[in-house]
Write a protein that holds these residues in place. Structure first.
Motif, PDB file in Angstrom:
ATOM      1  N   TYR A   3      39.638 -59.373  27.293  1.00 46.84           N
ATOM      2  CA  TYR A   3      38.850 -58.273  26.752  1.00 46.84           C
ATOM      3  C   TYR A   3      37.677 -58.874  25.995  1.00 46.84           C
ATOM      4  CZ  TYR A   3      43.138 -55.695  27.655  1.00 46.84           C
ATOM      5  OH  TYR A   3      44.229 -55.149  28.261  1.00 46.84           O
ATOM      6  N   ILE A   4      36.495 -58.320  26.217  1.00 43.20           N
ATOM      7  CA  ILE A   4      35.296 -58.797  25.536  1.00 43.20           C
ATOM      8  C   ILE A   4      34.585 -57.593  24.936  1.00 43.20           C
ATOM      9  CG2 ILE A   4      33.090 -59.987  25.784  1.00 43.20           C
ATOM     10  CD1 ILE A   4      34.316 -61.297  28.340  1.00 43.20           C
ATOM     11  N   VAL A   5      34.252 -57.713  23.657  1.00 49.39           N
ATOM     12  CA  VAL A   5      33.500 -56.679  22.955  1.00 49.39           C
ATOM     13  C   VAL A   5      32.262 -57.344  22.374  1.00 49.39           C
ATOM     14  CG1 VAL A   5      33.537 -54.939  21.133  1.00 49.39           C
ATOM     15  CG2 VAL A   5      35.661 -55.525  22.325  1.00 49.39           C
ATOM     16  N   CYS A   6      31.098 -56.751  22.606  1.00 49.41           N
ATOM     17  CA  CYS A   6      29.881 -57.350  22.056  1.00 49.41           C
ATOM     18  C   CYS A   6      28.923 -56.248  21.623  1.00 49.41           C
ATOM     19  CB  CYS A   6      29.228 -58.281  23.063  1.00 49.41           C
ATOM     20  SG  CYS A   6      28.903 -57.549  24.668  1.00 49.41           S
ATOM     21  N   GLY A   7      27.990 -56.639  20.761  1.00 52.47           N
ATOM     22  CA  GLY A   7      27.034 -55.651  20.299  1.00 52.47           C
ATOM     23  C   GLY A   7      26.046 -56.223  19.310  1.00 52.47           C
ATOM     24  N   PRO A   8      25.116 -55.374  18.882  1.00 47.21           N
ATOM     25  CA  PRO A   8      24.086 -55.788  17.932  1.00 47.21           C
ATOM     26  C   PRO A   8      24.563 -55.646  16.492  1.00 47.21           C
ATOM     27  CG  PRO A   8      23.697 -53.544  18.585  1.00 47.21           C
ATOM     28  CD  PRO A   8      24.910 -54.015  19.354  1.00 47.21           C
ATOM     29  N   ILE A   9      23.901 -56.381  15.617  1.00 48.72           N
ATOM     30  CA  ILE A   9      24.148 -56.257  14.180  1.00 48.72           C
ATOM     31  C   ILE A   9      22.804 -55.988  13.515  1.00 48.72           C
ATOM     32  CG2 ILE A   9      24.912 -57.412  12.072  1.00 48.72           C
ATOM     33  CD1 ILE A   9      26.766 -59.119  13.843  1.00 48.72           C
ATOM     34  N   TYR A  10      22.742 -54.913  12.756  1.00 45.66           N
ATOM     35  CA  TYR A  10      21.532 -54.557  12.015  1.00 45.66           C
ATOM     36  C   TYR A  10      21.841 -54.698  10.529  1.00 45.66           C
ATOM     37  CZ  TYR A  10      20.281 -52.449  16.471  1.00 45.66           C
ATOM     38  OH  TYR A  10      20.018 -52.247  17.793  1.00 45.66           O
ATOM     39  N   THR A  11      21.117 -55.539   9.855  1.00 46.08           N
ATOM     40  CA  THR A  11      21.326 -55.702   8.411  1.00 46.08           C
ATOM     41  C   THR A  11      20.041 -55.391   7.656  1.00 46.08           C
ATOM     42  OG1 THR A  11      20.959 -58.083   8.670  1.00 46.08           O
ATOM     43  CG2 THR A  11      23.234 -57.349   8.566  1.00 46.08           C
ATOM     44  N   ASN A  12      19.036 -56.224   7.827  1.00 42.26           N
ATOM     45  CA  ASN A  12      17.784 -56.069   7.077  1.00 42.26           C
ATOM     46  C   ASN A  12      16.678 -55.411   7.891  1.00 42.26           C
ATOM     47  OD1 ASN A  12      19.053 -57.507   5.033  1.00 42.26           O
ATOM     48  ND2 ASN A  12      18.301 -59.454   5.809  1.00 42.26           N
ATOM     49  N   HIS A  13      16.924 -55.187   9.179  1.00 43.04           N
ATOM     50  CA  HIS A  13      15.906 -54.656  10.094  1.00 43.04           C
ATOM     51  C   HIS A  13      14.620 -55.465   9.994  1.00 43.04           C
ATOM     52  CE1 HIS A  13      18.366 -51.171  11.115  1.00 43.04           C
ATOM     53  NE2 HIS A  13      18.696 -51.132   9.846  1.00 43.04           N
ATOM     54  N   GLN A  14      14.794 -56.790   9.885  1.00 38.71           N
ATOM     55  CA  GLN A  14      13.663 -57.683   9.676  1.00 38.71           C
ATOM     56  C   GLN A  14      12.732 -57.792  10.879  1.00 38.71           C
ATOM     57  OE1 GLN A  14      15.085 -61.634   8.833  1.00 38.71           O
ATOM     58  NE2 GLN A  14      16.596 -61.578  10.470  1.00 38.71           N
ATOM     59  N   TYR A  15      13.189 -57.405  12.059  1.00 37.17           N
ATOM     60  CA  TYR A  15      12.356 -57.534  13.252  1.00 37.17           C
ATOM     61  C   TYR A  15      11.714 -56.216  13.671  1.00 37.17           C
ATOM     62  CZ  TYR A  15      14.752 -61.976  13.426  1.00 37.17           C
ATOM     63  OH  TYR A  15      15.251 -63.210  13.108  1.00 37.17           O
ATOM     64  N   GLY A  16      11.974 -55.160  12.923  1.00 40.33           N
ATOM     65  CA  GLY A  16      11.324 -53.886  13.214  1.00 40.33           C
ATOM     66  C   GLY A  16      11.783 -53.269  14.511  1.00 40.33           C
ATOM     67  N   THR A  17      10.825 -52.666  15.214  1.00 39.53           N
ATOM     68  CA  THR A  17      11.116 -51.975  16.464  1.00 39.53           C
ATOM     69  C   THR A  17      10.175 -52.477  17.551  1.00 39.53           C
ATOM     70  OG1 THR A  17       9.581 -50.178  15.953  1.00 39.53           O
ATOM     71  CG2 THR A  17      11.884 -49.884  15.265  1.00 39.53           C
ATOM     72  N   ILE A  18      10.545 -52.171  18.804  1.00 40.60           N
ATOM     73  CA  ILE A  18       9.683 -52.522  19.936  1.00 40.60           C
ATOM     74  C   ILE A  18       9.564 -51.334  20.872  1.00 40.60           C
ATOM     75  CG2 ILE A  18      10.158 -54.998  19.850  1.00 40.60           C
ATOM     76  CD1 ILE A  18      12.140 -54.596  22.170  1.00 40.60           C
ATOM     77  N   GLY A  19       8.479 -51.300  21.621  1.00 42.33           N
ATOM     78  CA  GLY A  19       8.293 -50.298  22.661  1.00 42.33           C
ATOM     79  C   GLY A  19       7.886 -48.937  22.163  1.00 42.33           C
ATOM     80  N   ALA A  20       7.523 -48.107  23.125  1.00 38.19           N
ATOM     81  CA  ALA A  20       7.079 -46.744  22.827  1.00 38.19           C
ATOM     82  C   ALA A  20       8.180 -45.915  22.169  1.00 38.19           C
ATOM     83  CB  ALA A  20       6.602 -46.067  24.109  1.00 38.19           C
ATOM     84  N   ILE A  35      42.367 -62.654  24.646  1.00 37.85           N
ATOM     85  CA  ILE A  35      43.043 -63.054  25.873  1.00 37.85           C
ATOM     86  C   ILE A  35      44.525 -62.777  25.720  1.00 37.85           C
ATOM     87  CG2 ILE A  35      43.706 -65.013  27.328  1.00 37.85           C
ATOM     88  CD1 ILE A  35      41.038 -66.275  26.714  1.00 37.85           C
ATOM     89  N   GLU A  36      45.095 -62.157  26.750  1.00 33.93           N
ATOM     90  CA  GLU A  36      46.542 -61.932  26.793  1.00 33.93           C
ATOM     91  C   GLU A  36      47.064 -62.567  28.069  1.00 33.93           C
ATOM     92  OE1 GLU A  36      50.175 -60.520  28.205  1.00 33.93           O
ATOM     93  OE2 GLU A  36      48.348 -59.717  29.099  1.00 33.93           O
ATOM     94  N   SER A  37      48.074 -63.403  27.918  1.00 42.51           N
ATOM     95  CA  SER A  37      48.706 -64.034  29.066  1.00 42.51           C
ATOM     96  C   SER A  37      50.204 -64.106  28.829  1.00 42.51           C
ATOM     97  CB  SER A  37      48.129 -65.447  29.267  1.00 42.51           C
ATOM     98  OG  SER A  37      48.762 -66.081  30.346  1.00 42.51           O
TER      99      SER A  37
END
Length: 98
Positions: A3-20, A35-37
């Motif tokens: 099983y794999i879980v991944c995602g973003p982490i937002y703390t300080n929003h230091q990089y702002g936003t991108i795109g329209a 892992i289960e075996s």
């Protein structure tokens, strides 16, 4: 089973936003592996900063409990509590080759 879980982490929003649509750029990213075996479990978490510099995999690794404290999510909540408590509290880095 893996099983794999991944995602973003937002703390300080230091990089702002991108795109329209002004999509927020994450400060970091996480990934958690379970892992289960044959009824035996192992788990590890990683946190990588959103920077172009090389980051050491071993230094970025942590227990699932440590990762959950940072991201404020219960990642493997469907596990039996006894199993969850044991495997999320520790990480055997040599098991993972780091």
């Amino acid at each position: 089973m893996i099983y794999i879980v991944c995602g973003p982490i937002y703390t300080n929003h230091q990089y702002g936003t991108i795109g329209a649509n002004k999509v927020a750029v994450p400060d970091a990213f996480f990934k958690a592996f379970l892992i289960e075996s044959n009824g035996t479990y192992a788990a590890i978490g990683f946190l990588m900063q959103n920077v172009p510099e090389h980051q050491d995999l071993k230094a970025s690794s942590m227990s699932i409990d440590e990762l959950e404290d940072i991201i404020h999510l219960d990642l493997f909540h469907n596990l039996d509590d006894a199993v969850e408590n044991e495997i999320e509290a520790q990480v055997v880095k040599r098991y993972w080759g780091i």
